[in-house]
Design a protein around this motif. Structure first.
Motif, PDB file in Angstrom:
ATOM      1  N   MET A  70       0.869  -1.201   0.000  1.00 54.93           N
ATOM      2  CA  MET A  70       0.000   0.000   0.000  1.00 54.93           C
ATOM      3  C   MET A  70       0.898   1.241   0.000  1.00 54.93           C
ATOM      4  SD  MET A  70      -2.964  -0.054  -0.439  1.00 54.93           S
ATOM      5  CE  MET A  70      -4.307   0.777   0.324  1.00 54.93           C
ATOM      6  N   VAL A 129       0.982   9.078 -13.532  1.00 58.36           N
ATOM      7  CA  VAL A 129      -0.246   8.287 -13.553  1.00 58.36           C
ATOM      8  C   VAL A 129      -0.166   7.224 -14.638  1.00 58.36           C
ATOM      9  CG1 VAL A 129      -2.714   8.417 -14.078  1.00 58.36           C
ATOM     10  CG2 VAL A 129      -1.674  10.062 -12.547  1.00 58.36           C
ATOM     11  N   LEU A 158       1.659   4.310 -13.381  1.00 49.23           N
ATOM     12  CA  LEU A 158       0.807   3.506 -12.481  1.00 49.23           C
ATOM     13  C   LEU A 158      -0.171   2.672 -13.279  1.00 49.23           C
ATOM     14  CD1 LEU A 158      -0.202   5.820  -9.513  1.00 49.23           C
ATOM     15  CD2 LEU A 158       0.741   3.536  -9.389  1.00 49.23           C
ATOM     16  N   ILE A 159      -0.799   3.271 -14.306  1.00 47.90           N
ATOM     17  CA  ILE A 159      -1.809   2.539 -15.073  1.00 47.90           C
ATOM     18  C   ILE A 159      -1.165   1.381 -15.822  1.00 47.90           C
ATOM     19  CG2 ILE A 159      -3.343   2.725 -17.049  1.00 47.90           C
ATOM     20  CD1 ILE A 159      -4.165   5.427 -16.109  1.00 47.90           C
ATOM     21  N   GLU A 205       1.390  -0.304 -14.893  1.00 41.86           N
ATOM     22  CA  GLU A 205       1.637  -1.350 -13.886  1.00 41.86           C
ATOM     23  C   GLU A 205       0.339  -2.097 -13.607  1.00 41.86           C
ATOM     24  OE1 GLU A 205       3.260   0.312 -10.345  1.00 41.86           O
ATOM     25  OE2 GLU A 205       2.967  -1.529  -9.195  1.00 41.86           O
ATOM     26  N   LEU A 206      -0.784  -1.355 -13.494  1.00 40.35           N
ATOM     27  CA  LEU A 206      -2.062  -2.015 -13.229  1.00 40.35           C
ATOM     28  C   LEU A 206      -2.405  -2.961 -14.364  1.00 40.35           C
ATOM     29  CD1 LEU A 206      -4.867  -2.139 -11.670  1.00 40.35           C
ATOM     30  CD2 LEU A 206      -5.630  -0.494 -13.361  1.00 40.35           C
ATOM     31  N   PHE A 207      -2.236  -2.504 -15.601  1.00 43.94           N
ATOM     32  CA  PHE A 207      -2.650  -3.337 -16.733  1.00 43.94           C
ATOM     33  C   PHE A 207      -1.794  -4.590 -16.820  1.00 43.94           C
ATOM     34  CE2 PHE A 207      -4.764   0.279 -19.303  1.00 43.94           C
ATOM     35  CZ  PHE A 207      -5.851   0.180 -18.456  1.00 43.94           C
ATOM     36  N   GLU A 213      -0.427  -6.139 -14.317  1.00 38.09           N
ATOM     37  CA  GLU A 213      -0.880  -7.028 -13.240  1.00 38.09           C
ATOM     38  C   GLU A 213      -2.191  -7.705 -13.642  1.00 38.09           C
ATOM     39  OE1 GLU A 213      -0.085  -7.503  -9.823  1.00 38.09           O
ATOM     40  OE2 GLU A 213       1.915  -6.656 -10.115  1.00 38.09           O
ATOM     41  N   VAL A 214      -3.137  -6.918 -14.178  1.00 43.16           N
ATOM     42  CA  VAL A 214      -4.439  -7.508 -14.504  1.00 43.16           C
ATOM     43  C   VAL A 214      -4.250  -8.546 -15.594  1.00 43.16           C
ATOM     44  CG1 VAL A 214      -6.637  -6.998 -15.606  1.00 43.16           C
ATOM     45  CG2 VAL A 214      -5.823  -5.570 -13.768  1.00 43.16           C
ATOM     46  N   VAL A 231      -3.079 -11.694 -14.000  1.00 47.30           N
ATOM     47  CA  VAL A 231      -4.022 -12.362 -13.094  1.00 47.30           C
ATOM     48  C   VAL A 231      -5.169 -12.965 -13.886  1.00 47.30           C
ATOM     49  CG1 VAL A 231      -5.768 -11.919 -11.327  1.00 47.30           C
ATOM     50  CG2 VAL A 231      -3.477 -11.003 -11.069  1.00 47.30           C
ATOM     51  N   PHE A 232      -5.695 -12.233 -14.882  1.00 44.95           N
ATOM     52  CA  PHE A 232      -6.891 -12.703 -15.572  1.00 44.95           C
ATOM     53  C   PHE A 232      -6.577 -13.396 -16.892  1.00 44.95           C
ATOM     54  CE2 PHE A 232      -9.995 -11.172 -12.741  1.00 44.95           C
ATOM     55  CZ  PHE A 232      -9.599  -9.935 -12.276  1.00 44.95           C
ATOM     56  N   PHE A 233      -5.336 -13.818 -17.087  1.00 44.92           N
ATOM     57  CA  PHE A 233      -4.947 -14.530 -18.317  1.00 44.92           C
ATOM     58  C   PHE A 233      -5.365 -13.771 -19.553  1.00 44.92           C
ATOM     59  CE2 PHE A 233      -4.030 -17.820 -15.506  1.00 44.92           C
ATOM     60  CZ  PHE A 233      -5.136 -18.145 -14.746  1.00 44.92           C
ATOM     61  N   LEU A 234      -5.207 -12.449 -19.554  1.00 48.15           N
ATOM     62  CA  LEU A 234      -5.737 -11.647 -20.656  1.00 48.15           C
ATOM     63  C   LEU A 234      -4.708 -11.463 -21.751  1.00 48.15           C
ATOM     64  CD1 LEU A 234      -7.748  -8.773 -18.992  1.00 48.15           C
ATOM     65  CD2 LEU A 234      -8.549 -10.358 -20.708  1.00 48.15           C
ATOM     66  N   TYR A 235      -3.609 -12.234 -21.736  1.00 53.92           N
ATOM     67  CA  TYR A 235      -2.597 -11.933 -22.751  1.00 53.92           C
ATOM     68  C   TYR A 235      -3.015 -12.408 -24.127  1.00 53.92           C
ATOM     69  CZ  TYR A 235      -1.841 -16.371 -20.454  1.00 53.92           C
ATOM     70  OH  TYR A 235      -2.036 -17.583 -19.797  1.00 53.92           O
TER      71      TYR A 235
END
Lengths: 133, 65
Positions: free
Chosen positions: B1, B47, B50-51, B53-55, B57-58, B61-65
């Motif tokens: 955090m 920003v 940060l975005i 990095e978020l994408f 990670e997602v 996690v969600f196998f979105l490759y």
């Protein structure tokens, strides 16, 4: 506990946003994006743990891995679209937000098509061939 | 955090707001505009990092490759 951290970050970010909102609205939007990203990155570790359990259960139940990954993809696409649409709506651009959501719906539909086709095929196979009167 | 980014962006925002009004009082409209644009550019860089990095990670996690 984690929830205290999440609520703390949320409240602090909101207070800072109120300070900045009047003079520099463009920076306020970016600060809300940054806060949203940080909160979700924190939750993502928990989500991946849950998905790991789901994965193991599906493996034991011999469910085809393709269906589970497609399901997770749909959840991921839905989340990212909601994230973007909400940011656009916060900034006051609800037209762009609705376009993003429309695109997300179509992408999810395209991803779900193979599963729907497989479902229909299994249903057809269940029906008695050449049907009665 | 890591609250670092939130405080950095808020600090830049307050800094730009204060110096914007100061420069305005000193009759330097153009400098104030430049300062505002510089602030927005800097915050956008942070920003966007940060975005991205978020994408990533997602995606993992969600196998979105």
């Amino acid at each position: 506990m984690e929830i205290l951290q999440v609520v703390g970050v949320g409240i602090i970010a909101t207070v800072l946003l109120v300070i900045i909102r009047k003079q520099r609205p463009e920076l306020a939007v970016q600060l809300s994006i940054a806060a949203g990203v940080i909160l979700f990155l924190f939750i993502l570790t928990k989500i991946s743990a849950i998905l790991q359990v789901l994965d193991d259960l599906a493996h034991q139940a011999q469910i085809n891995r393709y269906y589970l990954t497609t399901l997770l993809k749909i959840v991921g696409v839905a989340y990212i679209a909601e994230f973007g649409a909400q940011i656009c709506r916060d900034a006051g651009e609800s037209a762009i937000a609705s376009k993003v959501e429309l695109a997300a719906k179509i992408i999810v539909m395209v991803m779900a098509l193979p599963i729907i086709l497989a479902l229909i095929e299994t249903l057809i196979n269940l029906l008695p061939q050449g049907g009665g009167p | 955090m890591d609250m670092l980014e939130i405080f950095q962006i808020a600090g830049i925002g307050i800094f730009v707001a204060v110096f914007y009004s100061i420069l305005k009082e000193a009759k330097r409209e153009e400098l104030a505009q430049l300062l505002a644009i510089g602030g927005v550019a800097l915050v956008t860089l942070m920003v966007i990092r940060l975005i991205s990095e978020l994408f990533t990670e997602v995606k993992s996690v969600f196998f979105l490759y």
